[in-house]
Design a protein around this motif. Structure first.
Motif, PDB file in Angstrom:
ATOM      1  N   THR A 106      36.843  42.796  40.734  1.00  0.00           N
ATOM      2  CA  THR A 106      37.353  44.133  41.030  1.00  0.00           C
ATOM      3  C   THR A 106      38.354  44.586  39.972  1.00  0.00           C
ATOM      4  O   THR A 106      38.296  45.721  39.501  1.00  0.00           O
ATOM      5  CB  THR A 106      37.999  44.168  42.424  1.00  0.00           C
ATOM      6  OG1 THR A 106      37.023  43.768  43.389  1.00  0.00           O
ATOM      7  CG2 THR A 106      38.491  45.553  42.773  1.00  0.00           C
ATOM      8  N   CYS A 144      37.776  47.835  37.527  1.00  0.00           N
ATOM      9  CA  CYS A 144      38.729  48.953  37.581  1.00  0.00           C
ATOM     10  C   CYS A 144      39.511  49.125  36.287  1.00  0.00           C
ATOM     11  O   CYS A 144      39.713  50.246  35.838  1.00  0.00           O
ATOM     12  CB  CYS A 144      39.717  48.744  38.722  1.00  0.00           C
ATOM     13  SG  CYS A 144      38.976  48.844  40.344  1.00  0.00           S
ATOM     14  N   ILE A 159      36.483  54.407  42.710  1.00  0.00           N
ATOM     15  CA  ILE A 159      35.798  53.120  42.774  1.00  0.00           C
ATOM     16  C   ILE A 159      35.946  52.596  44.192  1.00  0.00           C
ATOM     17  O   ILE A 159      37.059  52.480  44.713  1.00  0.00           O
ATOM     18  CB  ILE A 159      36.381  52.111  41.772  1.00  0.00           C
ATOM     19  CG1 ILE A 159      36.196  52.639  40.342  1.00  0.00           C
ATOM     20  CG2 ILE A 159      35.707  50.754  41.931  1.00  0.00           C
ATOM     21  CD1 ILE A 159      36.836  51.781  39.285  1.00  0.00           C
ATOM     22  N   LYS A 202      40.568  52.737  43.561  1.00  0.00           N
ATOM     23  CA  LYS A 202      40.820  53.943  42.773  1.00  0.00           C
ATOM     24  C   LYS A 202      40.125  55.099  43.478  1.00  0.00           C
ATOM     25  O   LYS A 202      38.952  54.998  43.818  1.00  0.00           O
ATOM     26  CB  LYS A 202      40.261  53.746  41.361  1.00  0.00           C
ATOM     27  CG  LYS A 202      40.595  54.829  40.388  1.00  0.00           C
ATOM     28  CD  LYS A 202      40.087  54.443  38.999  1.00  0.00           C
ATOM     29  CE  LYS A 202      40.393  55.512  37.991  1.00  0.00           C
ATOM     30  NZ  LYS A 202      39.857  55.180  36.673  1.00  0.00           N
TER      31      LYS A 202
END
Length: 85
Positions: free
Chosen positions: A22, A26, A37, A50
């Protein structure tokens, strides 16, 4: 649209730093190209590391605990947004 499956808890080496998948997505892969996201885990549900201010209906997405509802909400998010992953 894409789905990452299998070994999603492996670490990714970035220079000398070990990142989670992750974090890598990101911070390294999508820092400027994606405004939203969403990450879905069958065990824990959806979270959004996000999120663009223009995203609507994300409360339904975050509260969806059943797989079919979570996947349907994710699909709506991806269809309605042009810069989401």
């Amino acid at each position: 649209m894409f789905v990452l499956h299998g070994n999603v808890f492996d670490g990714i080496v970035d220079g000398r730093k070990l990142r989670t998948l992750t974090e890598f997505l990101c911070e390294m892969l999508f820092p400027d190209t994606r405004e939203t996201i969403a990450v879905y885990n069958v065990a824990t549900g959806v979270r959004m590391p996000k999120r663009a201010s223009t995203v609507t209906g994300f409360e339904d997405l975050l509260l969806a605990t059943q797989k079919d509802r979570a996947l349907a909400a994710l699909e709506r998010l991806l269809i309605q947004s042009t810069r989401a992953a």
